[in-house]
Motif scaffolding. Structure first.
Motif, mmCIF file in Angstrom:
data_model
loop_
_atom_site.group_PDB
_atom_site.id
_atom_site.type_symbol
_atom_site.label_atom_id
_atom_site.label_comp_id
_atom_site.label_asym_id
_atom_site.label_seq_id
_atom_site.Cartn_x
_atom_site.Cartn_y
_atom_site.Cartn_z
ATOM 1 N N HIS A 1 -49.691 21.444 -25.197
ATOM 2 C CA HIS A 1 -49.709 22.899 -24.967
ATOM 3 C C HIS A 1 -48.625 23.695 -25.672
ATOM 4 O O HIS A 1 -48.907 24.738 -26.238
ATOM 5 C CB HIS A 1 -49.632 23.205 -23.470
ATOM 6 C CG HIS A 1 -50.902 22.926 -22.740
ATOM 7 N ND1 HIS A 1 -51.425 23.784 -21.803
ATOM 8 C CD2 HIS A 1 -51.763 21.891 -22.805
ATOM 9 C CE1 HIS A 1 -52.552 23.280 -21.323
ATOM 10 N NE2 HIS A 1 -52.772 22.127 -21.914
ATOM 11 N N HIS A 2 -47.383 23.244 -25.576
ATOM 12 C CA HIS A 2 -46.301 24.140 -25.983
ATOM 13 C C HIS A 2 -45.393 23.531 -27.033
ATOM 14 O O HIS A 2 -44.531 22.720 -26.710
ATOM 15 C CB HIS A 2 -45.456 24.543 -24.758
ATOM 16 C CG HIS A 2 -46.283 25.113 -23.644
ATOM 17 N ND1 HIS A 2 -46.388 24.524 -22.426
ATOM 18 C CD2 HIS A 2 -47.075 26.205 -23.607
ATOM 19 C CE1 HIS A 2 -47.212 25.249 -21.659
ATOM 20 N NE2 HIS A 2 -47.643 26.270 -22.360
ATOM 21 N N HIS B 1 -46.868 20.464 -17.665
ATOM 22 C CA HIS B 1 -47.224 21.739 -18.297
ATOM 23 C C HIS B 1 -46.006 22.593 -18.633
ATOM 24 O O HIS B 1 -45.916 23.135 -19.723
ATOM 25 C CB HIS B 1 -48.204 22.519 -17.413
ATOM 26 C CG HIS B 1 -48.859 23.664 -18.119
ATOM 27 N ND1 HIS B 1 -48.415 24.956 -18.009
ATOM 28 C CD2 HIS B 1 -49.902 23.697 -18.968
ATOM 29 C CE1 HIS B 1 -49.178 25.742 -18.768
ATOM 30 N NE2 HIS B 1 -50.082 25.001 -19.362
ATOM 31 N N LEU C 1 -44.736 27.169 -15.943
ATOM 32 C CA LEU C 1 -44.100 27.386 -17.240
ATOM 33 C C LEU C 1 -42.607 27.522 -17.035
ATOM 34 O O LEU C 1 -42.131 27.553 -15.901
ATOM 35 C CB LEU C 1 -44.698 28.616 -17.938
ATOM 36 C CG LEU C 1 -46.009 28.223 -18.623
ATOM 37 C CD1 LEU C 1 -46.994 29.345 -18.629
ATOM 38 C CD2 LEU C 1 -45.771 27.712 -20.042
ATOM 39 N N HIS D 1 -47.628 33.055 -14.164
ATOM 40 C CA HIS D 1 -47.926 32.042 -15.187
ATOM 41 C C HIS D 1 -46.679 31.920 -16.077
ATOM 42 O O HIS D 1 -45.789 31.179 -15.762
ATOM 43 C CB HIS D 1 -49.189 32.469 -15.953
ATOM 44 C CG HIS D 1 -49.665 31.464 -16.952
ATOM 45 N ND1 HIS D 1 -49.954 30.166 -16.629
ATOM 46 C CD2 HIS D 1 -49.918 31.579 -18.289
ATOM 47 C CE1 HIS D 1 -50.351 29.516 -17.724
ATOM 48 N NE2 HIS D 1 -50.335 30.353 -18.744
ATOM 49 N N LEU E 1 -50.063 37.149 -18.937
ATOM 50 C CA LEU E 1 -49.783 35.713 -19.056
ATOM 51 C C LEU E 1 -48.430 35.421 -19.685
ATOM 52 O O LEU E 1 -47.640 34.681 -19.127
ATOM 53 C CB LEU E 1 -50.896 35.026 -19.872
ATOM 54 C CG LEU E 1 -52.278 34.976 -19.221
ATOM 55 C CD1 LEU E 1 -53.231 34.161 -20.102
ATOM 56 C CD2 LEU E 1 -52.240 34.344 -17.835
ATOM 57 N N HIS E 2 -48.197 35.957 -20.879
ATOM 58 C CA HIS E 2 -46.986 35.551 -21.602
ATOM 59 C C HIS E 2 -46.345 36.727 -22.313
ATOM 60 O O HIS E 2 -47.037 37.646 -22.747
ATOM 61 C CB HIS E 2 -47.325 34.471 -22.627
ATOM 62 C CG HIS E 2 -47.877 33.227 -22.019
ATOM 63 N ND1 HIS E 2 -47.081 32.293 -21.404
ATOM 64 C CD2 HIS E 2 -49.156 32.762 -21.896
ATOM 65 C CE1 HIS E 2 -47.835 31.309 -20.939
ATOM 66 N NE2 HIS E 2 -49.103 31.560 -21.214
ATOM 67 N N GLY F 1 -54.279 34.211 -24.714
ATOM 68 C CA GLY F 1 -53.438 33.409 -23.821
ATOM 69 C C GLY F 1 -51.984 33.668 -24.178
ATOM 70 O O GLY F 1 -51.402 34.672 -23.802
ATOM 71 N N HIS F 2 -51.416 32.746 -24.955
ATOM 72 C CA HIS F 2 -50.057 32.962 -25.427
ATOM 73 C C HIS F 2 -50.044 33.931 -26.603
ATOM 74 O O HIS F 2 -51.082 34.234 -27.196
ATOM 75 C CB HIS F 2 -49.460 31.632 -25.916
ATOM 76 C CG HIS F 2 -48.919 30.763 -24.830
ATOM 77 N ND1 HIS F 2 -47.623 30.826 -24.407
ATOM 78 C CD2 HIS F 2 -49.508 29.783 -24.102
ATOM 79 C CE1 HIS F 2 -47.420 29.914 -23.465
ATOM 80 N NE2 HIS F 2 -48.548 29.266 -23.246
ATOM 81 N N LYS G 1 -58.423 32.593 -26.544
ATOM 82 C CA LYS G 1 -59.149 31.500 -25.906
ATOM 83 C C LYS G 1 -60.624 31.511 -26.282
ATOM 84 O O LYS G 1 -61.300 30.499 -26.171
ATOM 85 C CB LYS G 1 -59.033 31.613 -24.385
ATOM 86 C CG LYS G 1 -57.609 31.612 -23.859
ATOM 87 C CD LYS G 1 -56.904 30.307 -24.142
ATOM 88 C CE LYS G 1 -55.559 30.246 -23.440
ATOM 89 N NZ LYS G 1 -54.793 29.061 -23.885
ATOM 90 N N HIS H 1 -52.633 26.746 -27.542
ATOM 91 C CA HIS H 1 -51.997 27.359 -26.369
ATOM 92 C C HIS H 1 -50.847 28.229 -26.836
ATOM 93 O O HIS H 1 -50.916 29.436 -26.829
ATOM 94 C CB HIS H 1 -51.487 26.280 -25.413
ATOM 95 C CG HIS H 1 -52.570 25.649 -24.633
ATOM 96 N ND1 HIS H 1 -52.832 25.973 -23.339
ATOM 97 C CD2 HIS H 1 -53.490 24.734 -24.992
ATOM 98 C CE1 HIS H 1 -53.866 25.268 -22.920
ATOM 99 N NE2 HIS H 1 -54.279 24.509 -23.902
#
Ligand code: RUQ
Ligand code: CUA
Length: 649
Positions: A104-105, A153, A219, A323, A389-390, A430-431, A452, A492
């Motif tokens: 993911h990151h 995650h 996160l 999130h 979200l971010h 998303g990100h 996404k 992501h």
């Protein structure tokens, strides 16, 4: 209700100003801004997570060009990763060989809070792992497994000088590992955060773990500047439910951001306030001198418990199933993106310290003080959109937040919390990523939205459509959409960095005289074939445009043939490939100066070709050879040759 709220924007029609950003008059100048002329290089590298592909892709910005796929957690036939003997140990875990993960990151290493171009870390969310990629070779060189975790995650976010990369369990699990009824969740499950130390050479180790209540840890981001020494994790499911979380874990009005004082944790470790508990975890390291990875199974880990370690963990109430948690470049503001909320909650680090000092606690949970919301909150960005979200930062006083449900990026001013601009994304972002956008020194020229869903944005490719990235110019007051480009798997998160921080250190080949592989052949004179019972070791070399040896006889059905191939080239961009008919794995792709090993278990008699798979020279098609396989009981002697007529039997 919940499923209606989470319906992506594309299901309810494209954003109303789609037309104005989608092309038209802007597109001419946008094309110029992303045009990287043939032979020219991009200004930035972008490292994108491959999500369920388990890999990392490397793109250039602003062009969006795909430069490389770096295999990390998943097998990659293109490079033989996880197929050759040298890299198989990279995918070992306490569960055995796990040839896939969900990445993911990506997170770049930092020095003094700035990206430094040394390493890229990335998490495996399924079988909890963190990998390190060396940015001189763009290869995965280390993977560490995380025990007492279920779904890694909130990881692998770095501290200001890469003292640690952190890893929080997404799913709480029984602690210690045991066989219990699932409905005993609230009593027997626990959450765990891991602090992975990174030394000057990049080597990782689990320094300690912190035992927390059985929430989901989603996160994280570490403090910087004044807040250096702290790391912040979002939580959800503070309701501690184990079924139908869609409904049951959305009841509390506020969940928490867990603030971890890791400098305090270090003191407790020094003072011996930890428990060393049994735990199985692998640590896999790729050695550049032997070109081989090695996997070690560890059996213990140090765990700190907040009840034994006061002042180490605090909870900051944060609405509503947050999130992302993001820290602004000064380190003062901690932004919680409550995905079921319309507002962004901004906490103040200095207020948090005062609240701690004044013991302004609402309650405690498992010995962890919950700070009073009013005493830590700095402000909120009100009704900015739906489903934040971010957040990333441009270094010029603005934050940029993605809104999944309303499918847009919103720009807001730090301190006044007013929204100053918004642009639609296509679709369901998303990100987002601004090069350096989670560091102390963002390079606020471009913003990449990581979407996404793409629906109608590209030529259709059957039921599965590519995920995509969208590039925006953020150099002015208003964001401007420049480019769409497809990404691999699910992007992501991503990290971006000036190419100038990486290019000078890029390795062009491995020095052959430094090759310490136990089965190397450092020249054609060292090539040979040896039998050891049913194992046959072929010490082979490649150079434009032949293998040595290229004719091999005396192998039998039931043998296990190890082709140890050393690429003798000492020049940039001249890998050779190796493939043999009927092999049950993949090719080798051997970099100049490197040795790699393919195992082949011939099942049939005959004479089988092998060849170079990478078009290396004008006589690449001539780069071929034969291996003869005789019956198990045959008397054909072992023979190898290069440049002779067929050996006779
Ligand atoms: S996630 S779209 Cu980082 Cu896996 Cu937020
Ligand atoms: Cu070597 Cu093609």
């Amino acid at each position: 209700m919940a499923s209606l709220v989470l319906m992506p924007a594309c299901e309810i029609g494209p954003p109303s100003n789609a037309g104005s950003q989608g092309g038209g008059v802007l597109s001419g100048s946008a094309a110029e801004q992303v045009y990287v002329a043939p032979g020219q290089h991009d200004e930035f590298y972008a490292f994108m997570s491959g999500g369920f592909s388990g890999q990392v892709t490397v793109h250039g910005l602003p062009s969006g060009r795909l430069l490389k796929t770096i295999p990390v957690f998943s097998l990659d036939g293109e490079k033989g990763y996880g197929f050759n003997e040298e890299t198989k140990p990279m995918l070992e875990t306490s569960f055995g060989f796990v040839p896939w993960d969900d990445a993911h990151h990506p997170e770049l290493s930092q020095t003094s809070g700035e990206t430094d171009g040394r390493w890229l870390f990335i998490n495996g969310n399924n079988t909890p792992r963190v990998a390190r990629i060396d940015l001189t070779t763009f290869e995965t060189v280390e993977i560490i497994e995380l025990p007492n975790s279920g779904g890694n995650h909130s990881s692998p976010f770095t501290t200001e000088n890469t003292e640690y990369v952190v890893a929080g369990t997404r799913f709480s699990v029984p602690y210690p590992v045991k066989d219990v009824a699932i409905d005993s969740y609230a009593e027997t499950f626990k959450g765990m955060l891991s602090f992975i130390s990174v030394d000057a050479e990049g080597h990782m180790d689990i320094a300690f773990q912190i035992l927390l209540p059985a929430f989901d840890y989603d996160l994280a981001h570490s403090g910087k500047g004044d807040s250096h020494g702290w790391t912040f994790f979002t939580t959800y499911n503070t309701e501690q439910k184990s079924t139908l979380l869609e409904v049951t874990a959305s009841q509390n009005d506020k969940d928490f951001i867990a603030a971890i004082n890791w400098k305090k944790a270090e003191e407790y470790i020094k003072a011996g306030k930890y428990k060393e508990v049994p735990a199985e975890w692998t640590h896999n390291v790729y050695h550049e001198d032997t070109h081989m990875a090695e996997s070690t199974l560890n059996k213990k880990v140090k765990v700190l418990t907040p009840s034994d370690c006061p002042d180490m963990v605090y909870f900051l109430p944060t609405p509503k199933s947050p999130h992302g948690v993001d820290v602004d470049p000064t380190g003062e503001y901690i932004i919680g993106n409550g995905k079921l909320s319309a507002d962004l909650t901004v906490h103040s680090f200095s207020k948090m310290l005062s609240a701690i000092e004044n013991k302004s606690f609402e309650t405690t949970i498992e010995s962890i003080p919950v700070l009073k919301f009013e005493d830590v909150v700095a402000g909120s960005v009100v009704k900015a959109g739906l489903g934040p979200l971010h957040t990333e930062f441009d270094g010029k006083g603005y934050g940029y937040t993605t809104f999944f449900i309303s499918s847009e990026v919103v720009k807001w001013k730090i301190g006044t919390w007013e929204v100053t601009d918004r642009v639609p994304t296509y679709y369901s972002v998303g990100h987002l990523m601004i090069p350096g956008g989670d560091s102390r020194k963002p390079e606020g020229k471009y913003l990449v939205a990581l979407n996404k869903i793409t629906k109608d944005r590209y030529l259709p490719t059957g039921p599965e459509l590519c995920h995509s990235a969208q590039l925006y110019d953020i150099s002015g007051d208003k964001m401007k959409l420049l480019l769409d480009f497809p990404t691999m798997g699910e992007p992501h998160y991503a990290q971006g960095i000036s190419a100038a921080k990486i290019v000078p250190n890029v390795k062009k080949f491995y020095a052959i005289e430094e090759n310490k592989h136990p089965y190397r052949a450092l020249g054609e004179k060292e090539t040979k074939v040896e039998r050891d019972g049913n194992s046959v070791h072929v010490y082979m070399t490649t150079i434009r445009s032949h293998f040595s040896p290229d004719n091999i006889e005396g192998v039998k059905v039931g043998d296990r043939v190890y082709f140890h191939v050393t690429n003798l080239e000492q020049d940039w961009d001249v890998p050779h490939g190796f493939a043999v008919m009927g092999a049950n794995n993949a090719e080798l792709l051997i970099m100049p100066g490197q040795t790699e090993t393919l195992v082949w278990e011939p099942k049939k008699i005959g004479v089988f070709p092998f060849y170079c798979t990478d078009f290396c020279s004008a006589l690449h098609q001539e780069m071929q050879g034969y291996i003869r396989v005789s019956p198990r009981n045959s008397g054909v002697a072992l023979k190898w040759s290069l440049g002779e007529e067929e050996p006779s039997s």
